[in-house]
Design an enzyme around this catalytic site. Structure first.
Site, short mmCIF file in Angstrom:
data_model
loop_
_atom_site.label_atom_id
_atom_site.label_comp_id
_atom_site.label_asym_id
_atom_site.label_seq_id
_atom_site.Cartn_x
_atom_site.Cartn_y
_atom_site.Cartn_z
CE LYS A 185 -17.14 5.89 -16.55
NZ LYS A 185 -16.40 6.30 -15.32
CD GLU A 234 -28.22 6.75 -4.87
OE1 GLU A 234 -28.41 7.74 -4.81
OE2 GLU A 234 -27.18 6.48 -4.65
CB CYS A 280 -26.58 11.04 -2.99
SG CYS A 280 -26.33 9.39 -2.65
CD GLU A 295 -26.37 16.28 -4.19
OE1 GLU A 295 -26.09 16.23 -5.55
OE2 GLU A 295 -26.48 15.28 -3.73
P1 ADP Z 1 -19.86 13.89 -9.96
O1 ADP Z 1 -20.15 15.12 -10.55
O2 ADP Z 1 -20.43 13.59 -8.68
O3 ADP Z 1 -18.32 13.39 -10.19
P2 ADP Z 1 -20.84 12.35 -12.25
O4 ADP Z 1 -22.23 12.13 -12.60
O5 ADP Z 1 -20.05 13.29 -13.31
O6 ADP Z 1 -20.98 12.89 -10.77
O7 ADP Z 1 -19.89 11.10 -12.15
C1 ADP Z 1 -20.43 9.89 -11.71
C2 ADP Z 1 -19.79 8.76 -12.67
O8 ADP Z 1 -20.34 9.26 -13.93
C3 ADP Z 1 -18.50 8.52 -12.75
O9 ADP Z 1 -18.09 7.44 -13.23
C4 ADP Z 1 -18.34 9.36 -14.03
O10 ADP Z 1 -17.12 9.08 -14.89
C5 ADP Z 1 -19.34 9.00 -14.94
N1 ADP Z 1 -19.77 9.86 -15.91
C6 ADP Z 1 -19.76 11.44 -16.11
N2 ADP Z 1 -20.08 11.75 -17.30
C7 ADP Z 1 -20.40 10.58 -18.01
C8 ADP Z 1 -20.77 10.40 -19.35
N3 ADP Z 1 -21.05 11.34 -20.19
N4 ADP Z 1 -21.22 9.16 -19.67
C9 ADP Z 1 -20.94 8.18 -19.04
N5 ADP Z 1 -20.60 8.10 -17.60
C10 ADP Z 1 -20.23 9.50 -17.23
#
Ligand code: ADP
Length: 476
Positions: free
Chosen positions: A168, A244, A278, A379
């Site tokens: 995803k 990561e 990061c 960050e």
């Molecule tokens: P950022 O804040 O840098 O966008 P995120 O951790 O929210 O970082 O996003 C990184 C990835 O994690 C993206 O692919 C996002 O869609 C996914 N993501 C965010 N929330 C969830 C969740 N609850 N379950 C699975 N994937 C998630």
């Protein structure tokens, strides 16, 4: 979406838009997948696993090598798409496509070096050996800041090991993921081995990934908050986990270093990807004896950086991913100023006409940053260099280690002893000594503490997708 070797096309009822962060304009529609799609994709990866894991390592290697070739043939168009969808300058986007292809190349070679070993036994009639087995179906979640290389950094070792994958991508960069999947599929990755589920709302997909017993491993790159949730939820079904996550890199300039050289390096690494990395330095500790020349060079170079769409000539500062990102950067800068930091250059949003529909923040240098400020702890993920003077009385390694993160650290010194001290004392997974690019497909990448678990790239990157079986054999 790409499930079981078939593309699913967006319709009006079931889609969302991908946007250009430099202009706010729509680029293309993408399928908005849900929990059921994630389940279908897992079913497809589960069905493909027995055949793929038993395909010879040599054949898997060939397919990965072909995928590297296909990605490189399409490097120009992929980079162009990335500049539009993610915002980074075209040259940086091309570098990223090359980096993405490097993972396919490196792991095509490593696929053939998936060695076990033999172990001496205390019993004369016994022999021990280890054999490596693919972990199983891997669920991968990738971020938007490096929208193609983070995909191959996970998929290449997974496929090399014999795993099948459901991925995803980030909701901000689904088109880059689609382009990468097209390349891999066109290069001959068999049906069901790689599956792509695009979605506007990641939560339902994540929930399926962590709960579905057919998934053996979760690999995630993104925020510490989401990583923590995924790891704890996946603990219920005892899935393997690689994470990561965020970072808060120190960048230490010792008094024996050339401050001009160090400031040039600091500017290059800080403003790479507009600070959205990061491993971006978040605290620049500069010895007081060379503080002035360092700040002068850094600010002089920072003021020359041109902001704009990544597709424009001469641009090195692209847009931030969205408005929320700009707000976060702005809040950190305001907080630092209110607590006594000095703005050497920048310090504000870019609001002139060319920037009105995009999410731009001026490249910024803040001087005299102190531990009380938010930017010293949180960050930034934006184009702000926070500079902190230190003196001989300070324990600089303790100051650098004073963070719950532990991803990258940078050191400038001419002293070999200092370099060793830095290597041994800094609690970070990646350490650059007079080196602002300590990364490669061949070298392990990953962090300590809140920066995550496991390593990607290098020999370690393959291990993340393998189980070790021990075999004891009694001679009769
Ligand atoms: P950022 O804040 O840098 O966008 P995120 O951790 O929210 O970082 O996003 C990184 C990835 O994690 C993206 O692919 C996002 O869609 C996914 N993501 C965010 N929330 C969830 C969740 N609850 N379950 C699975 N994937 C998630």
């Amino acid at each position: 979406m790409f499930i079981n070797g078939e593309w699913i096309i967006p319709t009006d009822e079931n889609s969302f838009w991908s946007y250009d962060p430099a202009t706010g304009k729509r680029i293309a529609k993408v399928v908005d997948g849900g929990a059921q799609d994630a389940e279908k994709a897992i079913a497809s990866a589960t069905e493909a696993f027995p055949i793929w894991s038993q395909t010879t390592a040599y054949r898997r290697a060939e397919i990965l090598k072909d995928a590297q070739g296909t990605v490189m043939e399409r490097a120009g168009e992929m980079a162009n798409l990335m500049s539009r969808e993610q915002g980074k300058p075209l040259k940086a986007a091309l570098n990223e496509v090359r980096y993405a292809a490097d993972f396919l190349g490196w792991f095509s070679e490593e696929a053939k070096r998936n060695y076990g070993c033999t172990i001496p036994s205390a019993r004369a009639d016994q022999r021990f050996m280890t054999v490596k087995a693919a972990v199983g179906v891997v669920a991968a979640i990738t971020p938007w800041n490096y929208p193609v290389s983070m995909i191959t950094r996970k998929i290449a070792p997974a496929l090399a090991a014999g795993c099948t994958v459901v991925l995803k991508p980030a909701e901000a960069t689904p088109l880059c993921a689609i382009a990468m999947f097209e390349a891999m599929s066109d290069a001959g990755v068999p049906k069901g081995v790689i599956n792509l589920v695009t979605a506007q709302d990641p939560a339902p997909i994540g929930e399926v990934f962590v709960n579905d017993p057919r998934v053996s491993k979760i690999t995630f790159t993104g925020s510490t908050r989401v990583g923590r949730y995924l790891a704890s939820a996946a603990g219920q079904t005892m899935k393997r986990i690689s994470l990561e996550l965020g970072g808060h890199a120190p960048f230490i300039v010792f008094p024996d270093a050339d401050p001009v050289h160090a400031a040039k390096g600091a500017g290059l690494v800080k403003f790479l990807n507009t600070g959205q990395a990061c491993i971006s330095p978040n605290r620049m500790f500069v010895h007081e004896s060379i503080y002035q020349p360092f700040i002068e060079t850094l600010s002089e170079r920072t003021q020359k950086l041109k902001a704009g769409s990544g597709l424009e000539q001469g641009v090195s500062i692209g847009p931030l991913v969205n408005e929320a990102a700009v707000e976060k950067v702005e809040a950190q800068v305001k907080d630092a100023i209110s607590q006594g930091a000095a703005v050497v250059c920048g310090g504000h949003r870019l609001t002139e006409e060319a920037f009105t529909n995009g999410s731009f923040f001026a490249p910024t240098v803040l001087s005299n940053v102190t531990p009380e400020m938010e930017i010293y702890r949180e960050e930034t993920f934006g184009p702000v260099a926070a500079v902190i003077p230190f003196s001989d009385k300070d324990d600089i390694f303790a100051m650098a280690n004073d963070t719950h993160y532990g991803l990258a650290a940078y050191v400038y010194t001419k002293s070999l002893s200092r370099s060793y001290e830095a290597m041994e004392k800094l609690r970070f997974g990646i350490i650059g000594i007079n080196d602002i690019n300590p990364t490669s497909a061949a070298a392990p990448f990953g962090g300590l503490n809140d920066s995550g678990l496991g390593r990607e790239g290098g020999i370690e990157g393959l291990e993340e997708y393998l189980e070790t079986k021990t075999v004891g054999l009694s001679l009769v």
